[in-house]
Write a protein that holds these residues in place. Sequence first.
Motif, PDB file in Angstrom:
ATOM      1  N   ASP A 127      20.151 -21.454   3.041  1.00  0.00           N
ATOM      2  CA  ASP A 127      20.904 -20.270   3.465  1.00  0.00           C
ATOM      3  C   ASP A 127      20.797 -19.098   2.483  1.00  0.00           C
ATOM      4  N   VAL A 128      19.687 -19.043   1.738  1.00  0.00           N
ATOM      5  CA  VAL A 128      19.451 -17.904   0.855  1.00  0.00           C
ATOM      6  C   VAL A 128      19.087 -16.703   1.721  1.00  0.00           C
ATOM      7  N   GLU A 129      19.769 -15.594   1.492  1.00  0.00           N
ATOM      8  CA  GLU A 129      19.498 -14.377   2.252  1.00  0.00           C
ATOM      9  C   GLU A 129      19.240 -13.225   1.287  1.00  0.00           C
ATOM     10  N   VAL A 130      18.205 -12.457   1.588  1.00  0.00           N
ATOM     11  CA  VAL A 130      17.857 -11.299   0.774  1.00  0.00           C
ATOM     12  C   VAL A 130      17.757 -10.090   1.710  1.00  0.00           C
ATOM     13  N   PRO A 131      18.809  -9.269   1.782  1.00  0.00           N
ATOM     14  CA  PRO A 131      18.743  -8.084   2.623  1.00  0.00           C
ATOM     15  C   PRO A 131      17.838  -7.030   1.984  1.00  0.00           C
ATOM     16  N   PHE A 132      17.197  -6.236   2.835  1.00  0.00           N
ATOM     17  CA  PHE A 132      16.361  -5.153   2.326  1.00  0.00           C
ATOM     18  C   PHE A 132      16.355  -4.000   3.318  1.00  0.00           C
TER      19      PHE A 132
END
Length: 135
Positions: free
Chosen positions: A60-65
């Motif tokens: 569930d690692v999330e990286v918004p960009f």
Amino acid sequence: MFTLQQVVDAPPAEVVRAFTEAEPFAAWFLAEGFTTPSDRVTLDVRPGGLISAVFVGEGDVEVPFTLRYGELDLPHHLVLYFDDPAEEITVDLSGLPDGKTQLSYRSVGLTDEQQVPIKPGVATMLNHLATYFSR
């Protein structure tokens, strides 16, 4: 600065969808170990409009960009901006006689050190883009 080229098996009017529609964008804009779910992509296709998305990895690692649209002359030319690190990306789509597209991707603004991991990642992304349109 670096420039990459990619031939895509579709005309420019189709290829530009990879930069203007969530589903094709999500299919190619990937980082190693991450997906970009199309339902987590929002595109406001106009000069100054934002592309907002999320890389999703294991656990569930999330990286918004976000990216910002600059100059648009669709379907043949568009400019995108990243803010961190500061980068200007110019994409030119030229039709080829066989219904294919020559995609030229030019990155300006990154330091030589920043380019080391980014350039091969972009080359992989452009291969994903070509694969998406060859289905």
